[in-house]
Enzyme design. Structure first.
Site, PDB file in Angstrom:
ATOM      1  N   GLU A 193     -52.260  29.130 -58.430  1.00 47.05           N
ATOM      2  CA  GLU A 193     -51.618  30.454 -58.516  1.00 47.05           C
ATOM      3  C   GLU A 193     -51.745  31.003 -59.926  1.00 47.05           C
ATOM      4  O   GLU A 193     -51.936  32.203 -60.133  1.00 47.05           O
ATOM      5  CB  GLU A 193     -50.161  30.357 -58.055  1.00 47.05           C
ATOM      6  CG  GLU A 193     -50.078  30.234 -56.535  1.00 47.05           C
ATOM      7  CD  GLU A 193     -48.908  29.435 -56.010  1.00 47.05           C
ATOM      8  OE1 GLU A 193     -47.955  29.174 -56.772  1.00 47.05           O
ATOM      9  OE2 GLU A 193     -48.950  29.064 -54.822  1.00 47.05           O
TER      10      GLU A 193
ATOM     11  N   GLY B 196     -49.672  27.242 -48.867  1.00 43.97           N
ATOM     12  CA  GLY B 196     -48.804  28.243 -48.255  1.00 43.97           C
ATOM     13  C   GLY B 196     -49.364  28.836 -46.969  1.00 43.97           C
ATOM     14  O   GLY B 196     -48.861  29.841 -46.480  1.00 43.97           O
TER      15      GLY B 196
ATOM     16  N   SER C  31     -49.713  22.815 -47.920  1.00 41.08           N
ATOM     17  CA  SER C  31     -49.093  22.718 -46.588  1.00 41.08           C
ATOM     18  C   SER C  31     -48.739  21.285 -46.198  1.00 41.08           C
ATOM     19  O   SER C  31     -48.894  20.892 -45.041  1.00 41.08           O
ATOM     20  CB  SER C  31     -49.988  23.380 -45.530  1.00 41.08           C
ATOM     21  OG  SER C  31     -50.135  24.759 -45.816  1.00 41.08           O
TER      22      SER C  31
ATOM     23  N   ASN D 140     -42.659  21.381 -55.951  1.00 41.89           N
ATOM     24  CA  ASN D 140     -42.927  22.536 -56.810  1.00 41.89           C
ATOM     25  C   ASN D 140     -42.183  23.730 -56.237  1.00 41.89           C
ATOM     26  O   ASN D 140     -42.598  24.291 -55.225  1.00 41.89           O
ATOM     27  CB  ASN D 140     -44.441  22.796 -56.860  1.00 41.89           C
ATOM     28  CG  ASN D 140     -44.776  24.046 -57.646  1.00 41.89           C
ATOM     29  OD1 ASN D 140     -43.918  24.652 -58.286  1.00 41.89           O
ATOM     30  ND2 ASN D 140     -46.044  24.442 -57.613  1.00 41.89           N
TER      31      ASN D 140
ATOM     32  N   GLU E 253     -55.344  20.396 -54.795  1.00 44.17           N
ATOM     33  CA  GLU E 253     -54.729  21.420 -53.955  1.00 44.17           C
ATOM     34  C   GLU E 253     -55.783  22.444 -53.556  1.00 44.17           C
ATOM     35  O   GLU E 253     -56.061  23.384 -54.316  1.00 44.17           O
ATOM     36  CB  GLU E 253     -53.614  22.136 -54.721  1.00 44.17           C
ATOM     37  CG  GLU E 253     -52.488  21.231 -55.165  1.00 44.17           C
ATOM     38  CD  GLU E 253     -51.189  22.010 -55.345  1.00 44.17           C
ATOM     39  OE1 GLU E 253     -50.212  21.617 -54.712  1.00 44.17           O
ATOM     40  OE2 GLU E 253     -51.158  23.005 -56.080  1.00 44.17           O
TER      41      GLU E 253
ATOM     42  N   LYS F  90     -41.829  26.618 -57.452  1.00 43.55           N
ATOM     43  CA  LYS F  90     -42.461  27.911 -57.775  1.00 43.55           C
ATOM     44  C   LYS F  90     -41.390  28.908 -58.252  1.00 43.55           C
ATOM     45  O   LYS F  90     -40.442  28.499 -58.910  1.00 43.55           O
ATOM     46  CB  LYS F  90     -43.271  28.405 -56.574  1.00 43.55           C
ATOM     47  CG  LYS F  90     -44.293  27.349 -56.111  1.00 43.55           C
ATOM     48  CD  LYS F  90     -45.277  27.855 -55.104  1.00 43.55           C
ATOM     49  CE  LYS F  90     -46.224  26.712 -54.709  1.00 43.55           C
ATOM     50  NZ  LYS F  90     -47.258  27.146 -53.770  1.00 43.55           N
TER      51      LYS F  90
ATOM     52  N   HIS G 100     -52.099  25.168 -62.042  1.00 44.73           N
ATOM     53  CA  HIS G 100     -51.888  25.466 -60.625  1.00 44.73           C
ATOM     54  C   HIS G 100     -52.773  26.649 -60.225  1.00 44.73           C
ATOM     55  O   HIS G 100     -52.969  27.583 -60.998  1.00 44.73           O
ATOM     56  CB  HIS G 100     -50.415  25.782 -60.362  1.00 44.73           C
ATOM     57  CG  HIS G 100     -50.083  25.802 -58.910  1.00 44.73           C
ATOM     58  ND1 HIS G 100     -50.395  26.869 -58.098  1.00 44.73           N
ATOM     59  CD2 HIS G 100     -49.510  24.867 -58.110  1.00 44.73           C
ATOM     60  CE1 HIS G 100     -50.005  26.584 -56.861  1.00 44.73           C
ATOM     61  NE2 HIS G 100     -49.473  25.378 -56.843  1.00 44.73           N
TER      62      HIS G 100
HETATM   63  P1  13P Z   1     -47.279  24.658 -50.045  1.00 49.23           P
HETATM   64  O1  13P Z   1     -46.775  23.252 -49.837  1.00 49.23           O
HETATM   65  O2  13P Z   1     -46.230  25.700 -49.823  1.00 49.23           O
HETATM   66  O3  13P Z   1     -48.546  24.890 -49.292  1.00 49.23           O
HETATM   67  O4  13P Z   1     -47.645  24.770 -51.606  1.00 49.23           O
HETATM   68  C1  13P Z   1     -48.443  23.798 -52.179  1.00 49.23           C
HETATM   69  C2  13P Z   1     -48.436  23.977 -53.645  1.00 49.23           C
HETATM   70  O5  13P Z   1     -48.976  24.927 -54.163  1.00 49.23           O
HETATM   71  C3  13P Z   1     -47.731  22.965 -54.452  1.00 49.23           C
HETATM   72  O6  13P Z   1     -48.009  23.112 -55.796  1.00 49.23           O
END
Ligand code: 13P
Length: 255
Positions: A100, A176, A215, A12, A170, A14, A98
């Site tokens: 976010e 992150g 992560s 992903n 997740e 982003k 997601h």
């Molecule tokens: P990270 O791998 O940067 O923690 O992000 C995970 C994520 O949100 C994947 O959709």
């Protein structure tokens, strides 16, 4: 022991990357995983790069996922992108719900459900994200939260539709942050998700792929993949370098 389900890793990306950068990264990922046989790999660039990346990857084996879609196919919805448009651009999957988007843009379970059904209608496979916040985990509400998100997102889906979805667990506190869920924490939730889906359809639950995200790195993916119900990864930061993503896919698919 053979895995019960074919592993699946999705990068992903982003909100990252110009078209040129996305093409370069996609090409390196494709070349890096080309010799692998028993794994599915996807990348999810920004909307602006989807078509170019899908064209670059059209001979396989890496597929292209979008990071969101709207629930209507067309009409007066300024700024939205529909599932049929994503299919037209060359996508095979779409990430939905997601955290976010849930946290920053107020996306609700009902919207995730509408979007997932629109994706299925168009012929895309939804990758539906669920996950608890740290406050919810600390309050002992993890499984209740996951249950509510899952039931909301999967409402009114037929068994045939259930067969085409992917779930990504997740935990918000792991995204992150460099702090991944332990394999045992991930397995507890993945098992719960499968059991919950089994209550609707045992057959679909058995073949449902449940990805872990938060992560994920090349050096922690093996331990996560060793768990019975972890079928792959949804990878953020570590998917922005072809070297780390390819290593991660190789490590994770060889467990
Ligand atoms: P990270 O791998 O940067 O923690 O992000 C995970 C994520 O949100 C994947 O959709």
């Amino acid at each position: 022991m053979a895995r019960a389900r074919r592993p699946f890793f999705c990068g992903n990306w982003k909100l990252n990357g110009s078209i040129a950068e996305s093409l370069a990264l996609a090409t390196e990922v494709r070349n890096g995983v080309a010799s692998l046989r028993d794994v599915d790999v996807a990348v999810a660039p920004s909307f602006t790069a989807l078509h170019a990346v899908a064209k670059r990857l059209e001979d396989g084996p890496v597929t292209v996922a979008a990071q969101d879609c709207f629930w209507e196919d067309k009409g007066a919805f300024t700024g939205e992108v529909s599932a049929p448009q994503l299919l037209d651009a060359g996508c095979k999957q779409v990430i939905l719900g997601h955290s976010e988007r849930r946290q920053l843009l107020g996306e609700l379970d009902a919207a995730v459900n509408l979007k997932a059904r629109a994706a299925l209608r168009a012929g895309l496979a939804p990758i539906i994200c669920v996950g608890e916040t740290l406050a919810e985990r600390d309050a002992g509400e993890t499984l209740g939260r996951i249950q509510a998100q899952l039931d909301g997102a999967l409402a009114d889906m037929t068994d045939a539709e259930l067969a085409r979805i992917v779930i990504a667990y997740e935990p918000v506190w792991a995204i992150g942050t460099g702090r991944n869920a332990t394999p045992a924490q991930a397995e507890e939730v993945h098992r719960f998700i499968r059991t919950r889906v089994a209550a609707r359809s045992a057959a679909q639950a058995g073949q449902l792929r449940i990805l872990y995200g938060g992560s994920v790195k090349p050096d922690n993916i093996r331990a996560l993949m060793a768990e019975e119900n972890v079928d792959g990864g949804l990878v953020g930061g570590a998917s922005l370098s072809a070297d780390s993503f390819v290593r991660l896919v190789k490590e994770g698919s060889s467990v």
